[in-house]
Write an enzyme that holds these catalytic residues in place. Structure first.
Site, short mmCIF file in Angstrom:
data_model
loop_
_atom_site.label_atom_id
_atom_site.label_comp_id
_atom_site.label_asym_id
_atom_site.label_seq_id
_atom_site.Cartn_x
_atom_site.Cartn_y
_atom_site.Cartn_z
N LYS A 1 11.06 -26.03 31.92
CA LYS A 1 10.41 -25.79 30.63
C LYS A 1 9.21 -24.87 30.85
O LYS A 1 8.66 -24.87 31.94
CB LYS A 1 9.93 -27.12 30.01
N LYS B 1 11.56 -23.74 27.81
CA LYS B 1 12.95 -23.32 27.97
C LYS B 1 13.11 -21.81 27.79
O LYS B 1 14.02 -21.22 28.34
CB LYS B 1 13.87 -24.10 27.02
N ASP C 1 17.98 -24.29 30.83
CA ASP C 1 18.19 -24.88 29.52
C ASP C 1 19.46 -24.27 28.91
O ASP C 1 19.88 -23.18 29.29
CB ASP C 1 16.97 -24.64 28.61
N GLU C 2 20.04 -24.99 27.94
CA GLU C 2 21.32 -24.54 27.40
C GLU C 2 21.22 -23.17 26.72
O GLU C 2 22.19 -22.43 26.67
CB GLU C 2 21.90 -25.58 26.42
N HIS D 1 26.86 -28.68 29.47
CA HIS D 1 25.93 -29.10 28.43
C HIS D 1 26.69 -29.19 27.12
O HIS D 1 27.60 -28.41 26.87
CB HIS D 1 24.77 -28.10 28.31
N ARG D 2 26.29 -30.16 26.27
CA ARG D 2 27.05 -30.41 25.04
C ARG D 2 26.34 -29.84 23.81
O ARG D 2 26.45 -30.40 22.71
CB ARG D 2 27.31 -31.91 24.87
N HIS E 1 26.23 -34.02 29.76
CA HIS E 1 25.18 -34.76 29.08
C HIS E 1 25.83 -35.82 28.20
O HIS E 1 26.71 -35.51 27.42
CB HIS E 1 24.33 -33.81 28.24
N SER F 1 19.46 -37.15 29.61
CA SER F 1 18.40 -36.16 29.49
C SER F 1 17.84 -36.20 28.08
O SER F 1 18.58 -36.39 27.13
CB SER F 1 18.98 -34.77 29.80
#
Length: 414
Positions: free
Chosen positions: A154, A156, A182-183, A273-274, A306, A358
């Site tokens: 972060k 992000k 990050d996504e 990642h979702r 996640h 997370s």
């Protein structure tokens, strides 16, 4: 109403779906249930001449059971059986296009939610599944008997590649196993992907040399088109990175499956990642439950995903979360309606996926996370590491101390 067949005995090869259905006022449940089965299989709005050229009895979906939902007015759980031949082998994309592609906009329904799918071994065996799975990942990392620890870097967005690499180094040097893009970090003007990959690789190798441990950073390969995604994954492998990352819902199942196959062939782990899941899964009466998206991911391929925390800033009910966590990790999961599991699921020999916790968690949550999710999990502390009052390095030292203490106390029965 030929699609409503309460006398039908399901076959071992059928894909079974459980839908939460809210019909429009005045529409009988049987009619609405039959419409769901028809529209998600062979039916259309009228009888067509070409129906006579095929065996509808062989190919149609069948609504074989309807049960009212206790305590809810005009709400039903509708069970539909789909013959295996309706689906292309090894294609999650085709499975979802058939089962949820059209039916959710149906006029006869006020709302519809797909709660669960039973994937028969005859279908699941046509998928590669996760590139490596839980055991192979632990062997690659040489880390056993405890949760793996991660941290999302972060802020992000906005860091330069060099400063981003510095943050990665501080986290990994302190004792974390993984750091994470990050996504929404892809390749923006402030930090192009190639620069990020290079500075992160430097941080990885420096921290590995200093700690003697294997370290990883989830390099986000998600891109605007598949060729670019593969180019990023190939570059990550050439740098010697152990793991890459993909946003599987925004990137799409087809892209995800391509990447998962590349990862298995080339020894890369794949973190998933979702992002965007709550658009589909959050409404209680319409959309699709995350456990279905999780099953789709296990088939498409990913080593981490996640899966909610139960204790942090993002929503997740304990029993239901544990239900789909087990669907991700275990070989055989018994039907258990209290945990939202509508069907017994047998994955046969498909590797498992490690759930990632997370979102708003920090060291104080560690005992609860260890108890709830067990060893096969990856708690990720973004703000919980980078927001430590003494700095990033002390933050990254605090997490391994917390996990080792929690695991030791649990193992001693305290």
């Amino acid at each position: 109403l030929t699609y409503y067949t309460p006398e039908y005995k399901t076959k071992d090869t059928d894909i079974l779906g459980a839908f939460r259905m809210t019909p429009q006022p005045g529409v009988p449940a049987e009619e609405a249930g039959a419409a769901v089965a028809a529209e998600s299989s062979t039916g259309t709005w009228t009888t067509v001449w070409t129906d006579g050229l095929t065996s509808l009895d062989r190919y149609k979906g069948r609504c074989y059971d309807i049960e009212p939902v206790a305590g809810e007015e005009n709400q039903y759980i509708v069970y539909v059986a789909y013959p295996l031949d309706l689906f292309e082998e090894g294609s999650v994309t085709n499975m979802f296009t058939s089962i949820v592609g059209n039916v959710f906009g149906f006029k006869a329904l006020r709302a519809l939610r797909l709660e669960d799918l039973r994937i028969p071994p005859a279908y699941s065996k046509t998928f590669q599944g996760p590139p490596h799975g839980i055991q192979v990942e632990r062997d690659k990392l040489n880390k056993y008997g405890r949760p793996l620890l991660g941290c999302t870097i972060k802020p992000k967005l906005g860091l330069s590649a060099k400063n981003y690499g510095r943050a990665v180094y501080e986290c990994l040097r302190g004792g974390l196993d993984f750091t994470k893009d990050d996504e929404n970090v892809n390749s923006q003007p402030f930090m192009r992907w190639r620069d990020r990959f290079l500075f992160v690789a430097e941080a990885l190798f420096k921290s590995q040399a200093e700690t003697g441990e294997i370290k990883g950073h989830y390099l986000n390969a998600t891109a605007g088109h598949c060729e670019e995604m593969m180019k990023r994954a190939i570059f990550a492998r050439e740098l010697g990175a152990p793991i890459v990352m993909h946003d599987y819902l925004t990137g799409g199942f087809t892209a995800n499956t391509s990447l998962a196959h590349y990862c298995r062939d080339n020894g890369l782990l794949l973190h998933i990642h979702r992002a965007m899941h709550a658009v589909i899964s959050r409404q209680k009466i319409h959309g699709m439950h995350f456990r279905v998206l999780a099953k789709g991911l296990r088939m498409s391929g990913g080593d981490h995903i996640h899966g909610g925390t139960v204790v942090g800033k993002l929503e997740g009910e304990r029993e239901v979360t544990l239900g789909f966590v087990d669907l991700l990790r275990d070989d055989f999961i018994e039907k258990d309606r209290n945990r939202g599991i509508y069907f017994t699921q047998d994955w046969v020999s498909m590797p498992g996926v490690i759930p990632v916790a997370s979102g708003g968690i920090h060291v104080w949550h560690m005992p609860a996370l260890t108890e709830i999710l067990g060893d096969e999990s990856v708690p990720q502390f973004g703000g919980g590491t980078l927001g430590h009052p003494w700095g990033i390095a002390p933050g990254s030292v605090a997490n391994p101390v917390a996990v080792e203490t929690s695991v030791q106390l649990r193992n001693e029965g305290r």
